[in-house]
Design an enzyme around this catalytic site. Structure first.
Site, mmCIF file in Angstrom:
data_model
loop_
_atom_site.group_PDB
_atom_site.id
_atom_site.type_symbol
_atom_site.label_atom_id
_atom_site.label_comp_id
_atom_site.label_asym_id
_atom_site.label_seq_id
_atom_site.Cartn_x
_atom_site.Cartn_y
_atom_site.Cartn_z
ATOM 1 N N ALA A 70 -21.983 -23.791 -9.044
ATOM 2 C CA ALA A 70 -23.222 -24.766 -8.371
ATOM 3 C C ALA A 70 -23.190 -24.649 -6.401
ATOM 4 O O ALA A 70 -22.684 -24.425 -5.954
ATOM 5 C CB ALA A 70 -23.664 -26.308 -8.567
ATOM 6 N N LYS A 71 -24.555 -25.195 -6.538
ATOM 7 C CA LYS A 71 -24.484 -25.373 -4.585
ATOM 8 C C LYS A 71 -25.952 -25.746 -4.044
ATOM 9 O O LYS A 71 -26.941 -25.849 -4.854
ATOM 10 C CB LYS A 71 -24.810 -23.764 -3.706
ATOM 11 C CG LYS A 71 -23.937 -23.883 -2.889
ATOM 12 C CD LYS A 71 -22.937 -23.964 -2.994
ATOM 13 C CE LYS A 71 -22.237 -23.422 -1.370
ATOM 14 N NZ LYS A 71 -21.031 -24.120 -1.551
#
Length: 389
Positions: A70-71
């Site tokens: 994720a980011k």
């Protein structure tokens, strides 16, 4: 792709994003960055990179088993006086996802101590709350991680050092594979924050001359080698060098000059897409090591490969920060610096060495070799835990 969220700050109108590329055992891992011009496409690419970074470090015998990728990203200037308020509103908006799915930490323009302060104000215990259901003893695990964050080595926190140590070890392994004597080699580092600063420290400790460092104010260079420790002692919280600490023989110049300084190793450790098809042609280094996320465009990397200049990809070289958190949290290592340093050095050399071997045998790039390893590990993870979302 599991989830993409776009957010508009009610106070400034700036945009923020969260991309969860993949869940493994219901959780994804990835940092939060803040920079002007951050886009959803950028965050999406970074989230995909986190999936690769997690998969790459899958070792079935470890207690730490990979998460998804994720980011988060905010299109705002971290130097702006309103930056902390923007960060707080963003984290409040993402709170349900932080509690359930997204374990996160610092990235470009966002410091971990600020994240921790803001989350405490919002009533959240930590930035890795989502991982607690996977831990045998969450309280003991969090105390072990907190103890590791209290460790300091020569004035810098252990958490600031492990990522750069991994990059340096990747670079040193690359030099060895290319038959270049590290004590006769020179390095240029773009960016002097936690990643770039630690990379410079460990390269210098290994005997590599760090001949130039670029920060937001420009370039500092010395062909005889910079005093890395002196510069680290005087940088600000965003990695800017205090020019008052420069020594005789040190020179300054425009930041874009970092690509043309004669050196064997080039380490982009600041921003994405800083080496493109326009700037690639001036590079004379023998090795590029991606400490930042996505610093070399695909076209530039292809041209570098055609010129015989290997690029150690970001999801390999800079993976130690992420993995160190989980090795410590799950109990594969304790909070002591020597355990962390041994694990990081062993793991990065164990990753990079086979990539050079595979590349030499197939004629492919290091990135292609690393992607094949990621694909194999993702298949093994899916077979063990069920197909990831």
């Amino acid at each position: 792709m599991f989830l993409e969220v776009s957010w508009t700050d009610p106070g400034t109108g700036c945009r923020g994003y969260l991309v969860i590329d993949r869940l493994v055992r219901g959780v994804a891992s990835g940092g939060l960055r803040m920079r002007p011009g951050c886009t959803l496409a950028e965050v999406r690419g970074l989230a995909e990179g986190m999936t690769r970074k997690e998969a790459l470090n899958y070792q079935p015998e470890d207690r730490y088993l990979p998460l998804g990728g994720a980011k988060g990203g905010i299109d705002f200037d971290p130097y702006d006086p309103l930056a902390r308020d923007v960060l707080k509103r963003y984290l409040e908006a993402m709170r349900p996802l932080i509690e359930r799915y997204w374990t996160m930490g610092e990235d470009l323009g966002v410091r971990q101590d600020v994240i921790d302060e803001v989350l405490a104000e919002l009533g959240l215990g930590s930035s890795v709350e989502a991982i607690h259901p996977l831990l045998d003893d969450p309280a003991a695990a969090m105390e072990r991680l907190a103890a590791a964050f209290r460790v300091r080595v020569a004035g810098l926190g252990l958490d600031e050092l492990v990522g750069g140590l991994g990059v340096a070890e990747a670079a040193l392994t690359g030099l060895d594979r290319l038959g270049l004597d590290r004590r006769e080699s020179r390095a240029v580092v773009q960016g002097f924050g936690s990643m770039g600063g630690a990379t410079a420290r460990f390269l210098a400790e290994a005997g590599v001359r760090v001949v130039a460092i670029a920060d937001r104010h420009g370039l500092v260079a010395n062909p005889a080698g910079l005093d890395v420790e002196g510069l680290l002692a005087g940088r600000d919280r965003f990695g800017a060098i205090d020019r008052e600490r420069l020594r005789p023989g040190d020179t300054t110049g425009p930041a874009e000059g970092w690509l043309t300084v004669p050196a064997e190793v080039l380490v982009p450790a600041a921003v994405s897409y800083c080496i493109d098809h326009h700037s690639e042609a001036v590079i004379t280094a023998k090795l590029v090591v991606e400490a930042a996320n996505l610093p070399v465009t695909a076209e530039a990397e292809a041209r570098l490969a055609a010129r015989g200049i290997p690029v150690i990809p970001d999801f390999v070289a800079n993976s130690a920060t992420n993995s160190w958190w989980w090795w410590t949290l799950f109990g594969d290592i304790g909070p002591a610096a020597d355990e962390a340093f041994t694990k990081v050095r062993t793991r990065l050399r164990g990753l990079v060495d086979p990539l050079f071997v595979h590349s030499g045998q197939t004629g492919g790039t290091l990135r292609e070799a690393a992607q094949q390893l990621c694909d194999a590990n993702l298949a093994a993870i899916d077979a063990r835990f069920g197909e990831s979302q």
